[in-house]
Design an enzyme around this catalytic site. Structure first.
Site, PDB file in Angstrom:
ATOM      1  N   ASN A   8      48.288  62.241  23.089  1.00  0.00           N
ATOM      2  CA  ASN A   8      49.195  62.592  21.994  1.00  0.00           C
ATOM      3  C   ASN A   8      50.104  61.436  21.578  1.00  0.00           C
ATOM      4  OD1 ASN A   8      50.693  62.663  24.321  1.00  0.00           O
ATOM      5  ND2 ASN A   8      51.865  64.470  23.771  1.00  0.00           N
ATOM      6  N   CYS A   9      49.827  60.234  22.076  1.00  0.00           N
ATOM      7  CA  CYS A   9      50.621  59.050  21.729  1.00  0.00           C
ATOM      8  C   CYS A   9      50.063  58.456  20.437  1.00  0.00           C
ATOM      9  CB  CYS A   9      50.540  58.038  22.873  1.00  0.00           C
ATOM     10  SG  CYS A   9      51.220  56.412  22.466  1.00  0.00           S
ATOM     11  N   ASP A  10      50.914  58.343  19.422  1.00  0.00           N
ATOM     12  CA  ASP A  10      50.475  57.797  18.135  1.00  0.00           C
ATOM     13  C   ASP A  10      49.915  56.386  18.265  1.00  0.00           C
ATOM     14  OD1 ASP A  10      51.160  60.105  16.770  1.00  0.00           O
ATOM     15  OD2 ASP A  10      53.148  59.368  16.197  1.00  0.00           O
TER      16      ASP A  10
END
Length: 105
Positions: A8-10
């Protein structure tokens, strides 16, 4: 090529999109093995520890003084990301230098 990070890390998603042959290793789901973690620490030292993260700010002084590799193993969000392993070399972050080294414009 492996991208160690969080799904979920951009920034990790940007790296994955730019490196279609890479595989994301979500370090929350698959713990980073000790040997890889030690090799990354030998290469980057304290740079590997993300001291700007919410997780870091939530730790008290005693916890922060513990062995950084143990902290990262227990709290994967403390690892600066993405950590990219390509051809036996590590790259940290999705910086212009990393993109150049990996041949990404």
């Amino acid at each position: 090529m492996l991208i160690y990070g969080l799904k979920n890390c951009d920034t990790c998603r940007k790296a994955l999109k730019s490196l279609p042959n890479a595989r994301l290793v979500d370090v929350r789901a698959e713990a980073l093995d000790r040997v890889t973690l030690q090799r990354a620490w030998a290469r980057f030292g304290a740079e590997l520890l993300n001291t700007r993260s919410t997780t870091w700010r939530g730790l008290d002084a005693d916890e922060r003084s513990r062995d950084p590799l143990e902290l990262i193993a227990e709290h994967p969000a403390l690892m600066k990301r993405p950590l990219i392993e390509a051809e036996g070399e590590f790259h940290l972050g999705w910086t212009p230098e990393t993109r150049r080294a990996l041949g990404v414009d």
